[in-house]
Design an enzyme around this catalytic site. Structure first.
Site, PDB file in Angstrom:
ATOM      1  N   ASP A   8       0.868  -1.177   0.000  1.00 46.08           N
ATOM      2  CA  ASP A   8       0.000   0.000   0.000  1.00 46.08           C
ATOM      3  C   ASP A   8       0.910   1.234   0.000  1.00 46.08           C
ATOM      4  OD1 ASP A   8       0.873   0.417   2.602  1.00 46.08           O
ATOM      5  OD2 ASP A   8      -1.129   0.443   3.502  1.00 46.08           O
ATOM      6  N   HIS A 134       7.275 -30.055  11.870  1.00 47.38           N
ATOM      7  CA  HIS A 134       6.939 -28.794  11.184  1.00 47.38           C
ATOM      8  C   HIS A 134       5.773 -28.998  10.216  1.00 47.38           C
ATOM      9  CE1 HIS A 134      10.330 -27.149  13.123  1.00 47.38           C
ATOM     10  NE2 HIS A 134      11.220 -27.813  12.405  1.00 47.38           N
TER      11      HIS A 134
HETATM   12  C1  RB5 Z   1      -1.717   3.176   6.350  1.00 47.19           C
HETATM   13  O1  RB5 Z   1      -1.606   4.444   6.891  1.00 47.19           O
HETATM   14  C2  RB5 Z   1      -1.344   2.128   7.370  1.00 47.19           C
HETATM   15  O2  RB5 Z   1      -2.355   1.975   8.290  1.00 47.19           O
HETATM   16  C3  RB5 Z   1      -1.029   0.818   6.696  1.00 47.19           C
HETATM   17  O3  RB5 Z   1      -0.002   0.999   5.796  1.00 47.19           O
HETATM   18  C4  RB5 Z   1      -0.569  -0.305   7.593  1.00 47.19           C
HETATM   19  O4  RB5 Z   1       0.435   0.116   8.459  1.00 47.19           O
HETATM   20  C5  RB5 Z   1      -1.616  -1.070   8.266  1.00 47.19           C
HETATM   21  O5  RB5 Z   1      -1.341  -2.060   8.971  1.00 47.19           O
END
Ligand code: RB5
Length: 151
Positions: A8, A134
């Site tokens: 992201d 495992h």
């Molecule tokens: C985005 O701001 C942030 O919340 C995301 O990148 C992540 O850290 C979520 O776990």
């Protein structure tokens, strides 16, 4: 070796730096499932795409968000994904050896580019130890996932 990668906005810069690292190393075909800019996006959609690629093609994946946590939580909801959020070398190595993890998750706001490269390298080059305890424990995880786990 084919690798699925995604992030992201919180992990975008780290993803780009990991891609460059893998290109420089050579021998990796990196398929990038986004995001492709630092603009804000929801991490679940990226985790889903990379998770699906990893399980359907039986390859390893790398996911980055701000902490590495949200994107790992989302990826672990895809059947067959064993995503490990790591920020140290030992964990990145042993999650391959003991858990047969198929996705390495890292936080772009947690680990620097140099450490991330070390984690990526050890994750991608370490084999699952296999056999015995495992495999039994991984089978138990799979049973939980399938709703067939017997206590
Ligand atoms: C985005 O701001 C942030 O919340 C995301 O990148 C992540 O850290 C979520 O776990």
């Amino acid at each position: 070796m084919k690798i699925a990668i995604g992030a992201d906005h919180g992990g975008f810069e780290l993803k780009e730096s990991i891609k460059k690292h893998l290109e420089e190393l050579g021998g990796y075909e990196v398929v990038d499932y986004g995001t492709y800019s630092p603009e804000s996006v929801d991490y679940a959609a990226i985790a889903y795409k990379v998770g699906k690629a990893v399980t359907s093609e039986n390859i390893l994946g790398i996911l980055c968000c701000g902490t590495g946590i949200g994107i790992s939580m989302a990826a672990n909801k895809v059947k067959g994904v064993r995503a490990a959020c790591c920020s140290d070398y030992f964990s990145a190595k042993f999650t391959r050896m003991h858990n047969d993890a198929n996705i390495l998750c890292m936080g772009g706001r947690v680990v620097g580019a140099g450490l991330a490269n070390e984690l990526v390298d050890v994750f991608l080059t370490t084999e699952f130890e296999g056999g015995g305890r495992h495999q039994r424990r991984i089978d138990q995880i799979t049973a939980i996932e399938n709703g067939t786990f017997v206590e």
